[in-house]
Design a protein around this motif. Structure first.
Motif, mmCIF file in Angstrom:
data_model
loop_
_atom_site.group_PDB
_atom_site.id
_atom_site.type_symbol
_atom_site.label_atom_id
_atom_site.label_comp_id
_atom_site.label_asym_id
_atom_site.label_seq_id
_atom_site.Cartn_x
_atom_site.Cartn_y
_atom_site.Cartn_z
ATOM 1 N N SER A 138 -26.932 -67.471 -83.703
ATOM 2 C CA SER A 138 -26.821 -67.980 -85.068
ATOM 3 C C SER A 138 -28.159 -68.484 -85.591
ATOM 4 C CB SER A 138 -25.755 -69.078 -85.149
ATOM 5 O OG SER A 138 -26.146 -70.196 -84.392
ATOM 6 N N LEU A 139 -29.010 -68.986 -84.735
ATOM 7 C CA LEU A 139 -30.339 -69.418 -85.178
ATOM 8 C C LEU A 139 -31.234 -68.235 -85.521
ATOM 9 C CD1 LEU A 139 -31.125 -72.354 -82.738
ATOM 10 C CD2 LEU A 139 -30.665 -72.496 -85.176
ATOM 11 N N PHE A 140 -31.130 -67.160 -84.754
ATOM 12 C CA PHE A 140 -31.986 -66.012 -84.993
ATOM 13 C C PHE A 140 -31.506 -65.148 -86.154
ATOM 14 C CE2 PHE A 140 -33.228 -66.591 -80.426
ATOM 15 C CZ PHE A 140 -34.513 -67.010 -80.712
ATOM 16 N N ALA A 184 -17.444 -73.266 -62.487
ATOM 17 C CA ALA A 184 -17.711 -71.918 -63.001
ATOM 18 C C ALA A 184 -17.211 -71.775 -64.429
ATOM 19 C CB ALA A 184 -17.053 -70.879 -62.103
ATOM 20 N N VAL A 185 -16.061 -72.351 -64.728
ATOM 21 C CA VAL A 185 -15.516 -72.289 -66.085
ATOM 22 C C VAL A 185 -16.410 -73.067 -67.045
ATOM 23 C CG1 VAL A 185 -13.583 -73.009 -67.548
ATOM 24 C CG2 VAL A 185 -13.142 -71.901 -65.354
ATOM 25 N N ARG A 186 -16.857 -74.244 -66.637
ATOM 26 C CA ARG A 186 -17.752 -75.034 -67.481
ATOM 27 C C ARG A 186 -19.074 -74.316 -67.722
ATOM 28 N NH1 ARG A 186 -16.993 -81.168 -65.177
ATOM 29 N NH2 ARG A 186 -14.892 -81.467 -65.978
ATOM 30 N N PHE A 187 -19.608 -73.709 -66.677
ATOM 31 C CA PHE A 187 -20.868 -72.982 -66.826
ATOM 32 C C PHE A 187 -20.678 -71.790 -67.759
ATOM 33 C CE2 PHE A 187 -23.900 -69.701 -65.474
ATOM 34 C CZ PHE A 187 -25.075 -70.372 -65.735
ATOM 35 N N SER A 188 -19.568 -71.088 -67.606
ATOM 36 C CA SER A 188 -19.284 -69.948 -68.473
ATOM 37 C C SER A 188 -19.168 -70.393 -69.922
ATOM 38 C CB SER A 188 -17.991 -69.266 -68.028
ATOM 39 O OG SER A 188 -17.619 -68.270 -68.932
ATOM 40 N N ARG A 189 -18.492 -71.490 -70.158
ATOM 41 C CA ARG A 189 -18.345 -72.022 -71.510
ATOM 42 C C ARG A 189 -19.709 -72.434 -72.069
ATOM 43 N NH1 ARG A 189 -13.766 -76.240 -71.722
ATOM 44 N NH2 ARG A 189 -12.586 -74.412 -71.139
ATOM 45 N N PHE A 190 -20.547 -73.032 -71.216
ATOM 46 C CA PHE A 190 -21.888 -73.429 -71.631
ATOM 47 C C PHE A 190 -22.724 -72.214 -72.008
ATOM 48 C CE2 PHE A 190 -26.335 -74.077 -70.385
ATOM 49 C CZ PHE A 190 -26.682 -75.076 -71.280
ATOM 50 N N VAL A 191 -22.629 -71.154 -71.231
ATOM 51 C CA VAL A 191 -23.396 -69.943 -71.508
ATOM 52 C C VAL A 191 -22.938 -69.322 -72.828
ATOM 53 C CG1 VAL A 191 -23.814 -67.574 -70.732
ATOM 54 C CG2 VAL A 191 -23.970 -69.464 -69.110
ATOM 55 N N LYS A 192 -21.633 -69.261 -73.045
ATOM 56 C CA LYS A 192 -21.112 -68.687 -74.286
ATOM 57 C C LYS A 192 -21.552 -69.509 -75.491
ATOM 58 C CE LYS A 192 -17.013 -66.650 -72.205
ATOM 59 N NZ LYS A 192 -15.550 -66.741 -72.080
ATOM 60 N N THR A 193 -21.479 -70.821 -75.383
ATOM 61 C CA THR A 193 -21.880 -71.693 -76.478
ATOM 62 C C THR A 193 -23.374 -71.558 -76.755
ATOM 63 O OG1 THR A 193 -20.132 -73.241 -75.886
ATOM 64 C CG2 THR A 193 -21.875 -74.066 -77.317
ATOM 65 N N SER A 194 -24.167 -71.544 -75.712
ATOM 66 C CA SER A 194 -25.614 -71.400 -75.874
ATOM 67 C C SER A 194 -25.966 -70.066 -76.525
ATOM 68 C CB SER A 194 -26.318 -71.511 -74.534
ATOM 69 O OG SER A 194 -26.072 -72.760 -73.950
#
Length: 83
Positions: free
Chosen positions: A22-24, A6-16
């Motif tokens: 930043s791209l938009f 869950a922590v890894r997924f949360s970190r992935f979501v925040k990074t994504s």
């Protein structure tokens, strides 16, 4: 084990989310100080003004690369400590 996932997924979501935002939010800008603008204003200096703008952007890349490298080094040190 589920908590770590869950922590890894949360970190992935925040990074994504950060990367997408930043791209938009990319906006083209004219990086030029007031003195350069005054010296290069006019119709005959368009090529020279574009070259000055490119030079300023080129010079700003180095500090960002240094900060990124230091951030990556800190990340690696913290990652190795946690093992």
């Amino acid at each position: 084990m589920k908590k770590i996932a869950a922590v890894r997924f949360s970190r992935f979501v925040k990074t994504s989310f950060f990367l997408l935002v930043s791209l938009f939010l990319y906006l083209p800008v004219n990086a030029q100080c007031a003195m350069c603008r005054a010296a290069l204003s006019g119709e005959g200096n368009k090529a020279k003004a574009a070259a000055v703008n490119d030079g300023i952007v080129y010079l700003m890349v180095i500090p960002y690369l240094l900060v990124g490298a230091i951030g990556y080094a800190v990340y690696r040190m913290r990652k190795n400590k946690s093992k």
